[in-house]
Design a protein around this motif. Structure first.
Motif, PDB file in Angstrom:
ATOM      1  N   ARG A 102       2.631   2.047  -3.234  1.00 20.72           N
ATOM      2  CA  ARG A 102       1.805   2.269  -3.957  1.00 20.72           C
ATOM      3  C   ARG A 102       1.408   3.984  -3.845  1.00 20.72           C
ATOM      4  N   GLU A 103       0.392   3.803  -3.341  1.00 25.40           N
ATOM      5  CA  GLU A 103       0.445   5.315  -2.887  1.00 25.40           C
ATOM      6  C   GLU A 103       1.366   6.724  -3.145  1.00 25.40           C
ATOM      7  N   MET A 153       4.133   6.152  -5.178  1.00 23.48           N
ATOM      8  CA  MET A 153       4.888   6.068  -6.676  1.00 23.48           C
ATOM      9  C   MET A 153       5.853   6.934  -6.413  1.00 23.48           C
ATOM     10  N   ASP A 185       0.216  -1.065   0.102  1.00 22.57           N
ATOM     11  CA  ASP A 185       0.192   0.113  -0.011  1.00 22.57           C
ATOM     12  C   ASP A 185       1.282   1.782  -0.175  1.00 22.57           C
ATOM     13  N   MET A 186       1.565   1.269   1.160  1.00 20.86           N
ATOM     14  CA  MET A 186       2.570   2.565   1.115  1.00 20.86           C
ATOM     15  C   MET A 186       3.548   2.831  -0.395  1.00 20.86           C
TER      16      MET A 186
END
Lengths: 123, 230
Positions: free
Chosen positions: B89-90, B92, B86-87
């Motif tokens: 992806r957010e 990027m 998640d980290m």
């Protein structure tokens, strides 16, 4: 996407600057409260929460301090997460019903504690 | 379910791994590195009530759990898996400093449970690929020192290319090989009877250990270390 450094709020005056080290410490130590407080307003992903706290308080909570809290709160049933429609990049967190009650209770207790400390220290 | 997740480890080591040790677990793809580390953590935690943290940069938490379940390794409640999916992806467009982030994650679990004893990172290769550190040697030295100071038993997984297929692809100058307190190598050996997996302890400070390659097998009950294979 704008870089976080571009959001830096102006530091108003030197008093505010002097306070910053205490504010920093209080927020970092009580980050669960600040995260839950942000989520009381609306569902957010980790990135949005970090940005929100940064804009409001001028304190940057690192990713490594925020995401584990989100995962723990989710495991405890305080938060639930879902991907936004059409955006698989970010997982938005919301407070569950139980989470809203816990968040409100913790925030009230936190405010009371800060007020009490302020009262004690000013005597 | 077998009594230990890695049966037969006594054939390789006489003593237990001491707190504050940083152990590299190296090997080519498919040599069961993650499985071995899960098994070792599971056995170290035992019924001690201590907690462990497995940080993954490659596979998702769900995928790890599925693999472990298929191999009969039960995830203990005290083992926490943190995945960076998640980290990453957010964030990027502004990749976070993953070594610093990992320290923060460790501190969070230490604070939350009070008795974090084991840590694993899967994998160093992914960390190097993602990280834009100007001086990875210095950062890695600091990271190893940090893990030792925290008195954690740490397993750092490192994928190695297959030498036979690509002998020039391995960088012998990587700092972690000199910094680690122990190195466990996993590999594949081709023989007349087919391909066998092996485990070999190349280095383990403060512990008597065998140097020979031993056969490693995996079934639905966990991992088993058998006899020497040469």
């Amino acid at each position: 996407m704008r870089k976080m450094a571009e959001y830096v709020p102006e530091i108003g005056n030197s008093d505010e600057y002097d306070c910053k080290r205490y504010i920093d410490k209080i927020i970092k130590t009580n980050r669960e409260i600040f995260i839950m407080s942000s989520l009381l307003e609306k569902p957010m992903c980790g990135y949005d929460i970090i940005k929100e706290i940064f804009l409001k308080c001028n304190v940057f909570l690192s990713q490594g301090t925020v995401y584990p809290v989100l995962y723990s709160l989710e495991e405890e049933g305080i938060l639930y997460a879902e991907y936004s429609k059409g955006d698989m990049r970010s997982k938005k967190y919301s407070l569950t019903l139980k989470g809203k009650e816990i968040a409100q209770k913790n925030i009230d207790e936190f405010i009371k504690s800060i007020n009490h400390l302020t009262f004690l220290i000013q005597r | 379910m077998q009594e230990s997740a890695v049966l037969g480890l006594g054939k390789l080591m006489e003593a237990e791994i001491i707190p504050g040790s940083v152990i590299l677990v190296t090997g080519a793809e498919g040599t069961l590195k993650s499985t071995l580390v899960f098994g070792l953590i599971s056995d170290i935690l035992g019924n001690s009530g201590e907690h462990g943290l497995y940080v993954t940069l490659e596979q998702s938490k769900e995928s790890h759990l599925k693999n472990m379940d298929g191999l009969g390794i039960k995830k203990r409640d005290e083992l926490h898996i943190f995945d960076y999916r998640d980290m990453r992806r957010e964030w990027m467009d502004q990749e976070p400093d993953l070594l610093e982030a990992t320290k923060d994650v460790i501190e969070y679990y230490q604070e939350k449970y009070g008795n974090l004893a084991v840590f694993a990172l899967d994998s160093l290769n992914a960390l190097y690929t993602i990280s834009d550190k100007a001086d990875p040697r210095k950062s890695m030295y600091d990271f190893f020192s940090y893990l030792r100071e925290e008195e954690l038993i740490s397993f750092l997984i490192q994928e190695m290319p297959n030498f036979r297929r690509n002998p020039l692809s391995f960088d012998l100058d990587r700092p972690e090989r000199f910094l680690a307190d122990g190195t466990i190598e996993l590999g594949l050996m081709e023989g007349r009877s087919g391909v066998k997996r092996y485990i070999q302890i190349l280095k383990m400070r403060a512990a008597k250990h065998a140097m020979e390659k031993h056969q490693l097998i995996a079934d639905e009950c966990g991992l088993k270390i058998l006899g020497q294979i040469y």
